[in-house]
Design a protein around this motif. Structure first.
Motif, PDB file in Angstrom:
ATOM      1  N   GLN A 216       1.312  -1.526   0.078  1.00 17.01           N
ATOM      2  CA  GLN A 216       0.011  -0.249  -0.183  1.00 17.01           C
ATOM      3  C   GLN A 216       1.077   1.338   0.226  1.00 17.01           C
ATOM      4  O   GLN A 216       2.217   1.315   0.682  1.00 17.01           O
ATOM      5  CB  GLN A 216      -0.900  -0.064   1.494  1.00 17.01           C
ATOM      6  CG  GLN A 216      -1.859  -0.932   1.488  1.00 17.01           C
ATOM      7  CD  GLN A 216      -3.426  -0.663   2.597  1.00 17.01           C
ATOM      8  OE1 GLN A 216      -2.619  -0.825   3.737  1.00 17.01           O
ATOM      9  NE2 GLN A 216      -4.684  -1.243   2.155  1.00 17.01           N
ATOM     10  N   ILE A 217       0.369   2.196  -0.138  1.00 20.14           N
ATOM     11  CA  ILE A 217       0.706   3.655  -0.368  1.00 20.14           C
ATOM     12  C   ILE A 217       0.380   4.051   0.484  1.00 20.14           C
ATOM     13  O   ILE A 217      -1.475   4.131   0.622  1.00 20.14           O
ATOM     14  CB  ILE A 217       1.367   3.859  -1.930  1.00 20.14           C
ATOM     15  CG1 ILE A 217       1.985   3.156  -1.996  1.00 20.14           C
ATOM     16  CG2 ILE A 217       1.858   5.257  -1.204  1.00 20.14           C
ATOM     17  CD1 ILE A 217       2.036   3.512  -4.108  1.00 20.14           C
ATOM     18  N   LEU A 218       1.092   4.572   1.393  1.00 14.80           N
ATOM     19  CA  LEU A 218       0.452   6.457   2.387  1.00 14.80           C
ATOM     20  C   LEU A 218       0.145   7.233   2.430  1.00 14.80           C
ATOM     21  O   LEU A 218       1.503   7.496   1.447  1.00 14.80           O
ATOM     22  CB  LEU A 218       1.407   5.918   3.835  1.00 14.80           C
ATOM     23  CG  LEU A 218       0.179   6.788   4.983  1.00 14.80           C
ATOM     24  CD1 LEU A 218      -0.683   5.771   5.371  1.00 14.80           C
ATOM     25  CD2 LEU A 218       1.259   6.862   6.090  1.00 14.80           C
ATOM     26  N   MET A 219      -1.400   8.052   1.792  1.00 11.42           N
ATOM     27  CA  MET A 219      -1.695   9.116   0.526  1.00 11.42           C
ATOM     28  C   MET A 219      -1.906  10.230   1.584  1.00 11.42           C
ATOM     29  O   MET A 219      -2.542   9.633   2.685  1.00 11.42           O
ATOM     30  CB  MET A 219      -2.436   9.025  -0.106  1.00 11.42           C
ATOM     31  CG  MET A 219      -1.361   8.121  -1.175  1.00 11.42           C
ATOM     32  SD  MET A 219       0.001   8.081  -2.193  1.00 11.42           S
ATOM     33  CE  MET A 219      -0.858   9.804  -2.962  1.00 11.42           C
ATOM     34  N   PRO A 220      -2.124  11.196   1.743  1.00  4.73           N
ATOM     35  CA  PRO A 220      -2.355  12.156   2.105  1.00  4.73           C
ATOM     36  C   PRO A 220      -4.279  12.307   1.781  1.00  4.73           C
ATOM     37  O   PRO A 220      -4.547  11.963   0.947  1.00  4.73           O
ATOM     38  CB  PRO A 220      -2.336  13.545   1.228  1.00  4.73           C
ATOM     39  CG  PRO A 220      -1.163  13.518   0.605  1.00  4.73           C
ATOM     40  CD  PRO A 220      -1.023  11.938   0.164  1.00  4.73           C
ATOM     41  N   GLY A 221      -4.709  12.970   2.913  1.00  5.91           N
ATOM     42  CA  GLY A 221      -6.213  12.594   3.174  1.00  5.91           C
ATOM     43  C   GLY A 221      -7.088  12.840   1.685  1.00  5.91           C
ATOM     44  O   GLY A 221      -8.013  14.055   2.536  1.00  5.91           O
ATOM     45  N   PHE A 222      -7.046  12.974   0.984  1.00  7.09           N
ATOM     46  CA  PHE A 222      -7.927  13.704  -0.393  1.00  7.09           C
ATOM     47  C   PHE A 222      -8.751  13.252  -1.125  1.00  7.09           C
ATOM     48  O   PHE A 222      -9.233  13.744  -2.034  1.00  7.09           O
ATOM     49  CB  PHE A 222      -6.319  14.154  -1.745  1.00  7.09           C
ATOM     50  CG  PHE A 222      -5.445  15.296  -0.786  1.00  7.09           C
ATOM     51  CD1 PHE A 222      -5.695  15.230  -0.377  1.00  7.09           C
ATOM     52  CD2 PHE A 222      -4.710  15.287  -2.340  1.00  7.09           C
ATOM     53  CE1 PHE A 222      -4.681  16.874   0.233  1.00  7.09           C
ATOM     54  CE2 PHE A 222      -3.661  16.021  -1.712  1.00  7.09           C
ATOM     55  CZ  PHE A 222      -4.082  16.990  -0.583  1.00  7.09           C
ATOM     56  N   ASP A 223      -8.701  11.751  -0.281  1.00  7.08           N
ATOM     57  CA  ASP A 223     -10.254  11.171  -1.622  1.00  7.08           C
ATOM     58  C   ASP A 223      -9.551  11.018  -2.630  1.00  7.08           C
ATOM     59  O   ASP A 223     -10.179  11.260  -3.481  1.00  7.08           O
ATOM     60  CB  ASP A 223     -11.504  12.301  -1.008  1.00  7.08           C
ATOM     61  CG  ASP A 223     -12.005  11.917   0.048  1.00  7.08           C
ATOM     62  OD1 ASP A 223     -11.223  12.218   1.489  1.00  7.08           O
ATOM     63  OD2 ASP A 223     -13.130  12.885   1.072  1.00  7.08           O
ATOM     64  N   TYR A 224      -9.330   9.355  -2.551  1.00  4.23           N
ATOM     65  CA  TYR A 224      -9.480   8.770  -3.814  1.00  4.23           C
ATOM     66  C   TYR A 224     -10.562   7.743  -4.642  1.00  4.23           C
ATOM     67  O   TYR A 224     -10.866   7.282  -3.537  1.00  4.23           O
ATOM     68  CB  TYR A 224      -7.917   7.807  -3.675  1.00  4.23           C
ATOM     69  CG  TYR A 224      -6.783   9.112  -3.131  1.00  4.23           C
ATOM     70  CD1 TYR A 224      -5.260   9.193  -4.273  1.00  4.23           C
ATOM     71  CD2 TYR A 224      -6.724   8.854  -2.189  1.00  4.23           C
ATOM     72  CE1 TYR A 224      -4.754   9.820  -3.726  1.00  4.23           C
ATOM     73  CE2 TYR A 224      -5.923   9.712  -1.465  1.00  4.23           C
ATOM     74  CZ  TYR A 224      -4.650  10.283  -2.343  1.00  4.23           C
ATOM     75  OH  TYR A 224      -3.559  11.276  -1.524  1.00  4.23           O
TER      76      TYR A 224
END
Ligand code: CUK
Ligand code: CUA
Length: 639
Positions: A216-224
Motif C-alpha cells: 500500500q502507499i500511504l497518501m495525504p487524506g485527499f479522497d481517492y
C-alpha cells in the motif's frame, strides 16, 4: 389542449414519415424504430455478440447481459447473500463473506473490470469492488461464480477499484474515505493531522488468480475516487483522481469544492516494486481476510492476514506525482495508446487532457510546483495536452472506440459527447434518458476496444418504463457508435444501480465455459459419489446426511433417527453429469435457504429442527417429467 396535442402528433408522424430516407434513418439522425429493432434483434436460438457484465450497485451483485439484445442471462451473487442459489447460506460459500467485521452479507459494488493480457480483455476473470466494507471479488468466467474475495486493510469506501494493469499484474484499490491509519480514537476535527488515504496494489497469481495485497502507499487524506492503468507507453503507471485536496471532513459538497484544482495522482508501480525489493517499506499491523473458493472441493476458506507492507512517498522519491486537474475530478481515463490521461472535473464544462510524454519530461527536468507530504506537484501547464470545450455539464467518465475517438458522459446535461483525440474537437452529442453516470464500450478502457456499441448507464429512469411504484429499475441504453453519428438503439432495465460495466466478445468466453463439474474430481469431504455411498452418520449432536440426487430421486429419501436439538447437515451431491441439470433441495421450515447443486457438485445445508414431527423435503428445480416426485421425509423425534 387535446386538439393541439393531436395536431402536434399528427405533424410529428408526417414529419417522421416524410423524412425517412432509404437506410431507415430520419433526417435528424435518429433511427426509425424498425431499423433500431433490426440492429438489436437476435433471432430465437441465435447468440449475442458480446457478454456484458454490469455492476449491481447497491444490490452487491453482478449481472450478465447479452449485447446487442439487452437480454439478462444471469445474476452472479458476489457480496450479497442470495437465497435462490443458497449463496452465503450454504456451508460452502459462507466463508467468502467473512471479514474482520464478521460475516458481512451485503455490499455496494461499483466497478466490474475484466482481466487483461497485453492490454486486451482475456475473459479469464472479472473483478468487482465492494465499497462499503472494502473488498475486491474475483469471479471465475469459466463457472461464472465468485471464486475469491479479499478485504482491503486501511481503507474506507473502496471506490477507486478494482482497475487492472495491462497484464493483470495488479488490481488496485484506492480509499475514498480518509481514515486514521492505523485506526485509532481521535477527534474528527483532527482530520488534517491524523487522517490519510491509502492506495493498495493487489497482486495476482497468474495461474490461479489468487489475490494478495502486495503493498500500500500511504497518501495525504485527499479522497481517492477513481483510477485507471497506464498502457503502452505509460505501462507501469497507475492514475487515481482525488476530489478533496481541501482535506475537509464536513459538508464536503461545499468544502471539498473550494480549490480550483484537485489532483490526479500518478503512481509509478514499477518503482514501487523496486522499493519493495530493496526493503524500503514499513510493515504495519493489519487485520484482513482472504477468502477463497476451491474449485474441486467446492468449499471456501477464510484466512486472516496480520500485516501489510506500506510505502511512504516521502521515503520513496519518484513513486508518486500529483497532476493538477480542475474542479473535483471524478473519472480518470487513459486512451488506448496510453498517451492521454483524461480527467473529468465534475464541476467543469471542459475536459482536461494530460499528456504522459509531457509528464515524463517535466519529471526528468525536475520541474515541480512544490510538494505535498513528499509528493512533487507538477505544473498544470507542463502536463496539459489540451482541453475539450464540450458544451456539456458535469463530465464523469470517458471511454474510447479505438478509432481515435473518445466518448464522455455528462451527468447534468444528460448526454454523451463524442470528441476527437489530439484535435479535441467535439464531433457529435446525443441525449441519454436520464442523467448518465458511467458509459461502457466493449473493451473501451483497454488498448483494444471493440468500437461498435456504447452503453449508457443512467442514474434516473422516470418515465422510460411502465411505472412500478416509487422504485424504478435503473436504465441502460444501447447506442450504435459504428458510424459518424451515435444512434440510440435500445433501452433495457438493470439490477440495482449499474455504475459501470464491461463487455467482451462472446467467442472469447464461450469455448471455456464449464458445463459440469466432473464428479471424479470432486474432493468435498462429505461427497457421496455413488448412490450406494448415501447414508446418515451421527457424531454426537451432529447428524451428517450424505445425500445424492439423480433424476428423479434423493437417496436417502426417508430419514429417521434425528432428534430435536440436533444439527442436521444435508450434504447433497448432484450425481448428474449433464449440462444444465441442477437439482434443488429445500426442507420445510429451514430458516435459511435452499440448495441449488450443479452437476458434480456437493453443497451443504444446515438445519436445526426445533419441533418433533415428520418434515418433507423436495427438489426445487424442475429437472424431469418426474420432478414433482423428487421428494422425501425426515422424521424428528424427542431429545
Ligand atoms: S462511480 Cu458511479 S457514476 Cu462509483 Cu464509478 Cu462515476
Ligand atoms: Cu430434481 Cu427437480
Amino acid at each position: 389542449m387535446k386538439k393541439v396535442l393531436f395536431l402536434f402528433s399528427a405533424l410529428l408522424t408526417i414529419a417522421l414519415m416524410s423524412s425517412c430516407n432509404g437506410d431507415g434513418k430520419s433526417a435528424s439522425g435518429a433511427l426509425s424504430a424498425q431499423s433500431a429493432a433490426e440492429k438489436v434483434y437476435v433471432a430465437p436460438g441465435e447468440y449475442d455478440e458480446f457478454y456484458a457484465f454490469m455492476s449491481g450497485g447497491f444490490s452487491g451483485q453482478v449481472s450478465v447481459y447479452g449485447l446487442p439484445s439487452g437480454r439478462l442471462f444471469k445474476v452472479i451473487p458476489v457480496f450479497s447473500v442470495d437465497g435462490e442459489k443458497g449463496y452465503g447460506f450454504n456451508e460452502e460459500t459462507k466463508p467468502l463473506l467473512e471479514t474482520s467485521h464478521g460475516f458481512v452479507p451485503w455490499d455496494d459494488a461499483h466497478h466490474p473490470e475484466l482481466s487483461q493480457t497485453d492490454g486486451r480483455p482475456d475473459g479469464r476473470w472479472l473483478f468487482i469492488n465492494g465499497n462499503n466494507t472494502p473488498r475486491i471479488a474475483r469471479i471465475d468466467l469459466r463457472s461464472f461464480e465468485t471464486a475469491e474475495i479479499i478485504e482491503i486493510p486501511n481503507s474506507g469506501g473502496n471506490h477507486s477499484s478494482p482497475f487492472v494493469t495491462e497484464n493483470s499484474e495488479y488490481v488496485v484499490a484506492g480509499t475514498r474515505f480518509s481514515l486514521p491509519i492505523p485506526q485509532k480514537d481521535v477527534a474528527i476535527s483532527s482530520y488534517q493531522e491524523n487522517f490519510n488515504g491509502s492506495l493498495s496494489f493487489i497482486s495476482l497469481d497468474q495461474e490461479e488468480g489468487h489475490m494478495e495485497v502486495d503493498f500500500q502507499i500511504l497518501m495525504p487524506g485527499f479522497d481517492y475516487d477513481l483510477a485507471h492503468a497506464g498502457k503502452g507507453n505509460s505501462h507501469g503507471w497507475m492514475f487515481f483522481t482525488t476530489y478533496n485536496s481541501e482535506q475537509s471532513h464536513t459538508l464536503k459538497e461545499v468544502n471539498a469544492s473550494q480549490n480550483d484544482k484537485d489532483f490526479i495522482a500518478a503512481v509509478n508501480w514499477k518503482k514501487a516494486q523496486e522499493y519493495i525489493a530493496a526493503g524500503n517499506f514499513q510493515e504495519l499491523p493489519a487485520n484482513y481476510h482472504v477468502n477463497r473458493f476451491d474449485e474441486n472441493s467446492h468449499m471456501a476458506t477464510s484466512e486472516v492476514r496480520n500485516t501489510v507492507r506500506v510505502l511512504i512517498p516521502e521515503d520513496c522519491p519518484g513513486l508518486v506525482y500529483y497532476l493538477p486537474t480542475p474542479k473535483s475530478p471524478h473519472g480518470v481515463d487513459v486512451d488506448p495508446s496510453g498517451e492521454y490521461i483524461i480527467g473529468n472535473g465534475k464541476l467543469n464544462a471542459d475536459l482536461t487532457v494530460h499528456s504522459f510524454t509531457k509528464m515524463i519530461s517535466a519529471i526528468e527536468q525536475q520541474k515541480f510546483d512544490g510538494e505535498i507530504d513528499g509528493i512533487p506537484v507538477l505544473s498544470f501547464d507542463d502536463v496539459m495536452a489540451g482541453t475539450v470545450s464540450s458544451g456539456g455539464l458535469g463530465p464523469l467518465h470517458t471511454e474510447f472506440d479505438g478509432e481515435g475517438n473518445a466518448y464522455t458522459t455528462f451527468f447534468i446535461s444528460s448526454e454523451v459527447v463524442k470528441w476527437k483525440l489530439e484535435t479535441w474537437e467535439v464531433l457529435d452529442r446525443i441525449p441519454t434518458y436520464y442523467s448518465v453516470g458511467h458509459l461502457m464500450i466493449p473493451g473501451g478502457d483497454s488498448r483494444h476496444p471493440w468500437g461498435k456499441y456504447m452503453v449508457a448507464l443512467n442514474k434516473i429512469t422516470k418515465d422510460r418504463y411502465l411505472p412500478t411504484g416509487p422504485e424504478l429499475a435503473h436504465s441502460a441504453q444501447l447506442y450504435d457508435i459504428s458510424g459518424e453519428k451515435m444512434e440510440l438503439l435500445l433501452d433495457f432495465p438493470t439490477i440495482g444501480e449499474p455504475h459501470y460495466a464491461q463487455a467482451i466478445a462472446a467467442d472469447i468466453i464461450m469455448p471455456n465455459s464449464l458445463k459440469i463439474y466432473p464428479l471424479e474430481e470432486n474432493t468435498h469431504p462429505y461427497v457421496a459419489k455413488v448412490e450406494s455411498d448415501a447414508r446418515v452418520e451421527r457424531d454426537g449432536a451432529e447428524v451428517h446426511v450424505y445425500m445424492t440426487t439423480i433424476r428423479s430421486h434423493f437417496a436417502p429419501d426417508n430419514i429417521e433417527g434425528v432428534k430435536v436439538g440436533d444439527k442436521v447437515y444435508f450434504h447433497v451431491t448432484n450425481l448428474e453429469q449433464d449440462w444444465d441439470v441442477p437439482h434443488g433441495f429445500a426442507v420445510l421450515g429451514a430458516n435459511n435457504a435452499e440448495l441449488l447443486i450443479m452437476p458434480g457438485q456437493t453443497e451443504t445445508l444446515l438445519w436445526e429442527p426445533k419441533e418433533v414431527g415428520v418434515y418433507p423435503f423436495y427438489c426445487t428445480d424442475f429437472c424431469s417429467a418426474l420432478h414433482q416426485e423428487m421428494q422425501g421425509y425426515i422424521r424428528v423425534s424427542p431429545e
